[in-house]
Design a protein around this motif. Structure first.
Motif, PDB file in Angstrom:
ATOM      1  N   SER A   1      -1.535  -3.712 -16.052  1.00 55.93           N
ATOM      2  CA  SER A   1      -2.445  -3.191 -15.024  1.00 55.93           C
ATOM      3  C   SER A   1      -3.891  -3.283 -15.492  1.00 55.93           C
ATOM      4  O   SER A   1      -4.175  -3.499 -16.660  1.00 55.93           O
TER       5      SER A   1
ATOM      6  N   GLY B   1       4.326   1.051  -7.368  1.00 57.95           N
ATOM      7  CA  GLY B   1       4.799  -0.230  -7.896  1.00 57.95           C
ATOM      8  C   GLY B   1       3.614  -1.141  -8.139  1.00 57.95           C
ATOM      9  O   GLY B   1       2.732  -0.829  -8.932  1.00 57.95           O
ATOM     10  N   ALA B   2       3.556  -2.231  -7.436  1.00 53.81           N
ATOM     11  CA  ALA B   2       2.423  -3.160  -7.514  1.00 53.81           C
ATOM     12  C   ALA B   2       1.404  -2.714  -6.476  1.00 53.81           C
ATOM     13  O   ALA B   2       1.488  -3.082  -5.313  1.00 53.81           O
ATOM     14  N   ALA B   3       0.458  -1.893  -6.896  1.00 51.45           N
ATOM     15  CA  ALA B   3      -0.464  -1.282  -5.950  1.00 51.45           C
ATOM     16  C   ALA B   3      -1.912  -1.417  -6.406  1.00 51.45           C
ATOM     17  O   ALA B   3      -2.192  -1.652  -7.572  1.00 51.45           O
ATOM     18  N   SER B   4      -2.799  -1.231  -5.455  1.00 52.41           N
ATOM     19  CA  SER B   4      -4.225  -1.121  -5.727  1.00 52.41           C
ATOM     20  C   SER B   4      -4.611   0.307  -5.376  1.00 52.41           C
ATOM     21  O   SER B   4      -4.550   0.709  -4.210  1.00 52.41           O
TER      22      SER B   4
ATOM     23  N   THR C   1       2.621   3.493 -12.787  1.00 54.20           N
ATOM     24  CA  THR C   1       2.591   2.258 -12.011  1.00 54.20           C
ATOM     25  C   THR C   1       3.216   1.110 -12.792  1.00 54.20           C
ATOM     26  O   THR C   1       3.388   1.192 -14.006  1.00 54.20           O
TER      27      THR C   1
ATOM     28  N   GLY D   1       4.829   2.037  -2.755  1.00 52.61           N
ATOM     29  CA  GLY D   1       5.382   0.757  -3.201  1.00 52.61           C
ATOM     30  C   GLY D   1       4.261  -0.245  -3.427  1.00 52.61           C
ATOM     31  O   GLY D   1       3.287   0.041  -4.105  1.00 52.61           O
ATOM     32  N   ALA D   2       4.382  -1.412  -2.843  1.00 49.71           N
ATOM     33  CA  ALA D   2       3.355  -2.451  -2.927  1.00 49.71           C
ATOM     34  C   ALA D   2       2.348  -2.189  -1.810  1.00 49.71           C
ATOM     35  O   ALA D   2       2.606  -2.492  -0.652  1.00 49.71           O
TER      36      ALA D   2
ATOM     37  N   LYS E   1      -2.091  -0.916  -0.828  1.00 48.32           N
ATOM     38  CA  LYS E   1      -3.456  -0.584  -1.207  1.00 48.32           C
ATOM     39  C   LYS E   1      -3.686   0.851  -0.730  1.00 48.32           C
ATOM     40  O   LYS E   1      -3.469   1.162   0.439  1.00 48.32           O
TER      41      LYS E   1
ATOM     42  N   SER F   1      -0.544  -2.947 -11.494  1.00 41.04           N
ATOM     43  CA  SER F   1      -1.457  -2.368 -10.515  1.00 41.04           C
ATOM     44  C   SER F   1      -2.910  -2.455 -10.949  1.00 41.04           C
ATOM     45  O   SER F   1      -3.213  -2.687 -12.115  1.00 41.04           O
TER      46      SER F   1
END
Length: 116
Positions: free
Chosen positions: A109, A28-31, A49, A7-8, A10, A52
């Motif tokens: 992204s 999802g919103a990830a690093s 993604t 998910g969100a 790192k 991201s």
């Protein structure tokens, strides 16, 4: 084979010591910071993604093909040549014995693929 649903978050993956045939990441919103190795003759990587930051490192001694569907994303593919709509290849891809094929589908992204 590895499959990650993130998910969100790192996530930092150093997969260089492993023989990876298939790597699938749905985020999802990830690093994401991923380092691949040269143990397998053929590796498939699929990354999907939303918003991201994606950094993938591939060994210089393995040829690499990138397939991207990320129109609204910034892309940095040092050492790769464009070969078609959203496709890039490292030098010597056609004749290489070891290959990595990376497919990236992303929303808004930042995508960086580099050789080490």
């Amino acid at each position: 084979d590895m499959d990650f649903d993130i998910g969100a978050a790192k996530a930092e993956f150093d997969l260089s010591p492993y023989m990876i045939r298939n790597l699938s990441i749905d985020a999802g919103a990830a690093s994401l910071n991923i380092t691949l190795g040269n143990r397998a003759d053929l590796t498939f990587v699929d990354v999907e993604t939303g918003a991201s930051s994606i950094k993938i490192r591939v060994p210089k001694d393995v040829a690499c093909e990138l397939r991207t569907d990320a129109a609204m994303s910034s892309k940095h593919f040092d050492g790769f040549e464009p070969v078609g709509d959203g496709e890039y290849r490292s030098t010597g891809y056609a004749s290489a014995t070891k290959k990595i094929v990376i497919s990236i589908s992303a929303g808004v992204s930042s995508i960086r693929v580099e050789q080490y």
